[in-house]
Scaffold this motif. Structure first.
Motif, PDB file in Angstrom:
ATOM      1  N   VAL A 123       0.942  -1.290   0.081  1.00 60.69           N
ATOM      2  CA  VAL A 123      -0.026  -0.049   0.008  1.00 60.69           C
ATOM      3  C   VAL A 123       0.809   1.276   0.092  1.00 60.69           C
ATOM      4  CG1 VAL A 123      -1.491   1.293   1.431  1.00 60.69           C
ATOM      5  CG2 VAL A 123      -2.003  -1.122   1.073  1.00 60.69           C
ATOM      6  N   GLU A 134       2.260   1.398  -3.662  1.00 61.80           N
ATOM      7  CA  GLU A 134       1.496   1.458  -4.641  1.00 61.80           C
ATOM      8  C   GLU A 134       0.484   2.717  -4.605  1.00 61.80           C
ATOM      9  OE1 GLU A 134       0.705  -0.348  -7.201  1.00 61.80           O
ATOM     10  OE2 GLU A 134       2.492  -1.710  -6.818  1.00 61.80           O
ATOM     11  N   ARG A 135       0.102   3.307  -3.095  1.00 60.06           N
ATOM     12  CA  ARG A 135      -0.609   4.584  -3.224  1.00 60.06           C
ATOM     13  C   ARG A 135       0.197   5.650  -2.674  1.00 60.06           C
ATOM     14  NH1 ARG A 135      -5.975   3.855  -3.227  1.00 60.06           N
ATOM     15  NH2 ARG A 135      -6.193   5.889  -2.388  1.00 60.06           N
ATOM     16  N   TYR A 174      -4.127   3.029   6.513  1.00 58.20           N
ATOM     17  CA  TYR A 174      -5.329   2.805   5.278  1.00 58.20           C
ATOM     18  C   TYR A 174      -5.561   1.205   5.280  1.00 58.20           C
ATOM     19  CZ  TYR A 174      -6.526   2.543   0.292  1.00 58.20           C
ATOM     20  OH  TYR A 174      -7.258   2.453  -0.830  1.00 58.20           O
ATOM     21  N   GLU A 202      -9.734  -2.913  -0.665  1.00 60.91           N
ATOM     22  CA  GLU A 202      -8.797  -2.323  -1.469  1.00 60.91           C
ATOM     23  C   GLU A 202      -7.367  -2.915  -1.283  1.00 60.91           C
ATOM     24  OE1 GLU A 202      -6.968  -0.276  -4.821  1.00 60.91           O
ATOM     25  OE2 GLU A 202      -8.991  -1.013  -4.547  1.00 60.91           O
TER      26      GLU A 202
END
Length: 334
Positions: free
Chosen positions: A55, A58-59, A256, A263
């Motif tokens: 995460v 990727e985010r 997150y 997700e």
């Protein structure tokens, strides 16, 4: 002794205002370097519990904190991993505290600087063998995937706290992880101590046969961390802002994952081809990604585990666990 952190888990991540503080800190970190600070980060790409690493990449949490992070999939032993940090082959890594404390006692120049979550180790009993509670394990054989595994270390402690001598009252037997349920079928073991997703998949194939006896979130461990973030000692001493930026990135990404398990499971799915997205979503829901202590809180959990491990002979009897925790833990956010 480490300075108490201004970023305790409650203060950092329970309110939107606190999240704003963290975000602002990330912006400050990003401005600390004219170019993104490059770091090499070692992790186990098959461990679903480390979804925050994916995460963060990727985010864009690494990027927003001023970092350019190269992920290295490390599958060697923990000793080898810590050696790679101590010798500068990697800058930081994430792994289970149950595996790190003994090697760190040996003197690797690696500091525990952050954490990600709690959970992911479980002990299940075979109903048909009469193992439905911890007390039933006396005289039984427990299968593990590694005789020095987190499951073996942790549940040895838990058994002792429940009046069972892990060396005399039970037998531990090692098998490859994917053969543990076969060992059950052969009658060679009556319980399994391992991590998810392996136990999850074993139960899924025949859930009616098993009962969960305990996890590393049982009882007094419900608010304890499992996976920790470590950095090479030289980097901590010479470039603390970079290490702080890395810790913030993992804390933010862990939050997150807790808030967005669906997700997060989708993002991690390509690293776990044998586990479906629905299963990953269910598994992420069993972890405590909201619990990621830093600073004094993390140092105190290190001491807690060190005392546990010393009680079953994993750490040396002469080790001063309070000084040990002070030495291996550093508050980079304070």
């Amino acid at each position: 002794m480490t300075k108490p952190s201004n970023f305790s888990r409650r203060r950092v991540l329970q309110t939107s205002g606190s999240a704003a503080i963290v975000a602002a800190s990330g912006l400050l970190a990003a401005r600390a370097w004219s170019q993104p600070r490059k770091l090499n980060f070692a992790w186990n790409a098959t461990a679903f519990c480390l979804s925050p690493v994916v995460v963060a990449q990727e985010r864009g949490y690494f990027e927003r904190n001023g970092l350019q992070v190269e992920l290295t999939n490390y599958t060697g032993s923990t000793d080898q991993l810590l050696e790679s940090l101590a010798t500068g082959k990697a800058d930081a890594a994430v792994g289970m505290i149950h595996r790190w404390l003994k090697p760190l006692e040996s003197g690797f120049d690696v500091k525990i600087v952050g954490s990600s979550h709690g959970g992911c180790v479980r002990l299940v009993g075979l109903k048909e063998a009469g193992v439905t509670r911890l007390a039933d394990l006396k005289g039984k054989t427990i299968g593990v995937s590694d005789i020095a595994s987190p499951g073996k270390n942790f549940f040895s402690i838990l058994l002792k706290k429940n009046g069972i001598d892990a060396d005399k009252d039970v037998v531990w037997r090692q098998y490859p992880a994917d053969l543990l349920d076969i060992a059950v079928n052969k009658g060679e073991i009556q319980a399994i101590a391992d991590g998810d997703p392996n136990i999850y998949l074993i139960e899924k194939r025949n859930k009616a046969r098993y009962v969960e006896l305990a996890t590393n979130l049982s009882g007094e461990y419900r608010d304890k961390v499992c996976c920790i973030l470590g950095a090479r000692g030289e980097l901590v001493r010479k470039d603390r802002p970079a290490v702080a930026a890395l810790v913030r990135s993992i804390v933010q990404a862990s939050d997150y994952v807790a808030d967005n398990p669906n997700e997060s499971a989708r993002l991690f799915a390509r690293y776990a081809p044998k586990v479906g997205v629905d299963d990953l979503q269910a598994l992420l829901g069993t972890l405590t990604h909201k619990h990621h202590p830093t600073g004094r809180s993390l140092r105190d959990e290190v001491e807690f585990y060190a005392r546990d491990f010393q009680s079953v002979g994993v750490l040396k009897p002469g080790t001063n666990v309070a000084k040990f925790a002070d030495h291996v833990s550093v508050d980079v956010l304070g």
